[in-house]
Design an enzyme around this catalytic site. Structure first.
Site, PDB file in Angstrom:
ATOM      1  CD  GLU A 150       1.786  82.504  14.054  1.00 33.32           C
ATOM      2  OE1 GLU A 150       1.172  81.852  13.194  1.00 33.32           O
ATOM      3  OE2 GLU A 150       3.023  82.636  14.069  1.00 33.32           O
ATOM      4  CG  ASP A 201       1.861  84.202  10.322  1.00 34.85           C
ATOM      5  OD1 ASP A 201       0.765  84.727  10.041  1.00 34.85           O
ATOM      6  OD2 ASP A 201       2.739  84.754  11.007  1.00 34.85           O
ATOM      7  CG  ASP A 208       5.640  81.354   9.209  1.00 37.87           C
ATOM      8  OD1 ASP A 208       4.934  80.710  10.015  1.00 37.87           O
ATOM      9  OD2 ASP A 208       6.009  82.519   9.414  1.00 37.87           O
ATOM     10  CG  ASP A 216       7.780  80.611  14.331  1.00 38.72           C
ATOM     11  OD1 ASP A 216       8.418  79.587  14.662  1.00 38.72           O
ATOM     12  OD2 ASP A 216       7.986  81.748  14.794  1.00 38.72           O
TER      13      ASP A 216
END
Ligand code: TSJ
Length: 657
Positions: free
Chosen positions: A437, A510, A512, A514
């Site tokens: 990513e 990541d 998180d 997203d």
């Protein structure tokens, strides 16, 4: 008195020990899959009794001592003394390999289970096994143990004593309890989820039989006990599969039998673009397809095309519609019973028997034709054909768009290839592709990797959500195109696993929201358009650390919140703590050390143990019904937790092999 041994005696003497010597030959593996296979083997026998009409209930109990018990309320395994061997039939079942073949006479017609290895294999690989038979108002019992002799050699599954009469009873049935041997299995912990889901699946496949699940190890009363009984069988199954979708017709149900193959089918169309075919052979999921699926698809395409012409939706000079057109939005369950199934493929999930294809094709063609000829099904038939005509039109338009895109692409091919930093090694089995990513993390990964076998493909921004698009639209997306190009396999119907260039495809995003979203989008894409890549175990999720605890030259990385306090204690006073918010915060060396280096990194392998569950979750997370998605996300809000990957098919935990 000298007794002469013949070949069959030798098999009796050596049978079970041979199983212990090479357990993989009999149950596939000594890992989690093989361990659970032990349960399915025994459960198969109980289902047989129920499927033949002699029992109504099958239950499975997981005990705290690591044992598992399987019960039915049927006739009980025959207890009579076998004329040739001089022991009870019960004992024969547990001590003779492939007892099935030998005792197919009137009284001892014993199937040996549909998985085919027989209860004796389970006995051979257990520390102990007990069997209770309740028959003719009498309770019988026998116990078997695997014990070491004085030389330390293990004697497998030896009867402790002959079958004994314990007393009187009014009960009927068979109860088998066994404890898998830790000397055989890497890990002897039964997964509650795995057993519960499989029993639910079996309950759908065997409508009318009650399946009871008990897990005595659970504290939460809700998780201790479950019952599954679906009177509608496959009809209930297909409706369950469509629970988060919008069905556009009633389920189409039929069954038939031909040349030794029996087939049951449930089909229901929804307004979605995806095709969902769940196939089974002898209750075993065939996630890699096979001859039964091919026969099914061929018949569907032929019968619907003929019907389309008959009702004038297709004109004489128009071409036939494609199979894909008729399967768009189709959810179907097909359950075949095959006499000697041959399972092939990477995960033994593909049926190989050539005789099954024409048999299934004939059954489906005949039954579907009967369905369409029935006046009360006119509206449904017409709707399905119209839907397929529309699908064909859109497909044609998309093909033109794709040709344009391809031409354009040829001029601009450079950027697509340019994104990938390939590795120097040319051995697909050893090579790894990291899909990373973001450009900055991609840069770090590029510098930190071992370029001999690790390739990096950075993703800019989010790829589009593949669930809401047709393949044609998905192919216009540059991120997906570069993934397909990098893997070398093609996509959708053209997918070819044998040309895969990287045997580990590792998603690195990541920790998180997203990152979780990107991960879900990528997994959805793989699930919908490259399913064999997932089912063959090539897809992994990289696990970057969440924290770095350091004092001087002592460094510890933590991969979840729970591990942090212990790490701080180990490092001691005066430590500095870094919390990573994204992959981009790690320098190339750190990224290598924590996430990419095969020595020490953590990878989660994505599996498709439960296709139904995987499909539900993909639909739920990526589909268009908003309310269930909100509920799901609210329930699973912690995106750092490994559990979050459950959605896409019960991602198996654990480090790579
Ligand atoms: F796998 C197994 F052997 F361990 C096992 C068998 C485990 C469990 C839980 C159940 C069974 C089992 C076997 N349940 N019911 C039966 N039935 C027979 O073996 C049986 C009974 C009667 C007759 C008959 O012809 O009278 C025939 C059979 C095969």
């Amino acid at each position: 008195m000298a007794k002469r041994y013949d070949a069959s005696d030798i098999q009796v003497l050596e049978g079970l020990d041979a199983v212990r010597m090479r357990p993989g030959m009999y149950i596939g593996s000594t890992g989690a899959r093989g361990l659970h296979h032990m349960i399915w083997e025994i459960v198969d026998n109980a289902i047989d009794e129920a499927a033949n009409g002699y029992a109504t209930e099958v239950s499975v109990t997981l005990y705290k001592d690591g044992s598992c018990e399987v019960t039915d309320n049927g006739r009980g395994i025959p207890v009579g003394i076998h004329p040739k061997l001089g022991v009870s039939a019960v004992e024969v079942v547990y001590t003779q390999l492939h007892a099935g073949g030998k005792f197919n006479n009137e009284n001892y017609a014993y199937s040996g289970g549909l998985h085919g290895v027989g209860a004796s294999v389970v006995n051979a690989l257990s520390e102990w096994l007990t069997v209770d038979v309740y028959q003719d108002y009498t309770h019988y019992q026998q116990r078997f143990e695997s014990v070491a002799d004085k030389n330390g050699k293990i004697l497998s599954g030896k009867p402790v004593a002959p079958l004994a009469k314990l007393g009187n009873t009014r009960k009927r049935g068979t109860v088998v309890r066994f404890k898998p041997d830790p000397r055989v299995f890497e890990d002897t912990h039964f997964s509650s989820e795995t057993v519960r889901r499989r029993l639910r699946e079996l309950a759908y496949l065997n409508g009318g039989i009650k399946f009871v699940f008990e897990d005595e190890r659970q504290k939460d009363p809700d998780k201790r006990h479950r019952e599954y009984l679906f009177a509608g069988g496959l009809k209930d199954f297909v409706q369950y599969l469509n629970a988060e979708k919008n069905p556009v017709c009633e389920p189409i149900l039929f069954e038939g039998q031909r040349d030794g193959t029996r087939l049951r089918v449930a089909i229901q169309y929804t307004d979605s673009y995806t095709e969902n075919l769940f196939s089974f052979v002898n209750n075993i999921p065939t996630s890699e397809g096979g001859t039964h699926e091919i026969g099914f698809k061929t018949a569907i395409t032929k019968v619907f095309n003929d019907y389309a012409r008959k009702i004038g939706a297709l004109k004489e000079k128009e071409n036939n519609l494609s199979g894909d057109d008729f399967r768009e939005g189709m959810t179907a369950v097909i359950a075949a019973s095959v006499q000697k199934p041959q399972f092939e493929g990477q995960t033994k999930g593909r049926l190989g028997n050539t005789e099954v294809r024409p048999a299934v094709e004939a059954i489906v063609a005949e039954q579907l034709m009967l369905y369409l000829e029935d006046l009360k099904n006119q509206a449904a038939g017409q709707m399905i054909v119209e839907k397929a005509v529309k699908a064909a039109k859109v497909r044609e338009a998309a093909r033109k768009a794709r040709d344009v895109a391809r031409q354009k692409n040829q001029l601009e091919a450079a950027p697509l290839v340019g994104k990938l930093s390939s590795c120097t090694g040319r051995t697909p089995e050893e090579n790894e592709l990291f899909i990373v990513e973001g450009d900055s993390a991609g840069g770090s990964a590029k510098q930190g990797r071992d370029r001999r076998f690790q390739a990096i493909l950075p993703l800019r921004g989010k790829p589009l959500n593949a669930e809401k698009k047709r393949l044609d639209q998905v192919l216009l997306n540059e991120e997906f195109r570069s993934i397909i190009t990098a893997l070398g396999t093609g996509v959708g119907e053209d997918f070819d696993l044998s040309s895969l260039k990287y045997h580990k495809v590792i998603i690195l995003s990541d920790a998180d929201q997203d990152g979780a979203h990107i991960r879900a989008i990528l997994l959805t894409f793989f699930f919908r358009y490259m399913r064999a890549l997932v089912s063959a175990g090539h897809v992994f999720i990289g696990m970057p650390p969440l924290y770095r605890v350091q004092k001087g030259s002592t460094v510890e990385y933590c991969y979840d919140d729970a591990a942090l306090p212990a790490a701080i204690r180990r490092v001691g006073r005066g430590y500095t703590l870094q919390r990573y918010k994204g992959l981009g915060e790690m320098n190339p060396e750190q990224l290598w050390e924590t996430t990419m280096n095969p020595q020490g990194r953590k990878l989660m392998q994505v599996t498709l143990d439960d296709l139904a569950e995987a499909d539900h979750m993909v639909t739920l997370l990526m589909g268009d019904k908003v309310e269930p998605r909100k509920e799901y996300i609210a329930e699973h809000a912690n995106f750092n937790k490994v559990d979050d990957f459950e959605p896409v098919g019960g991602v198996a935990s654990g480090e790579e092999a």
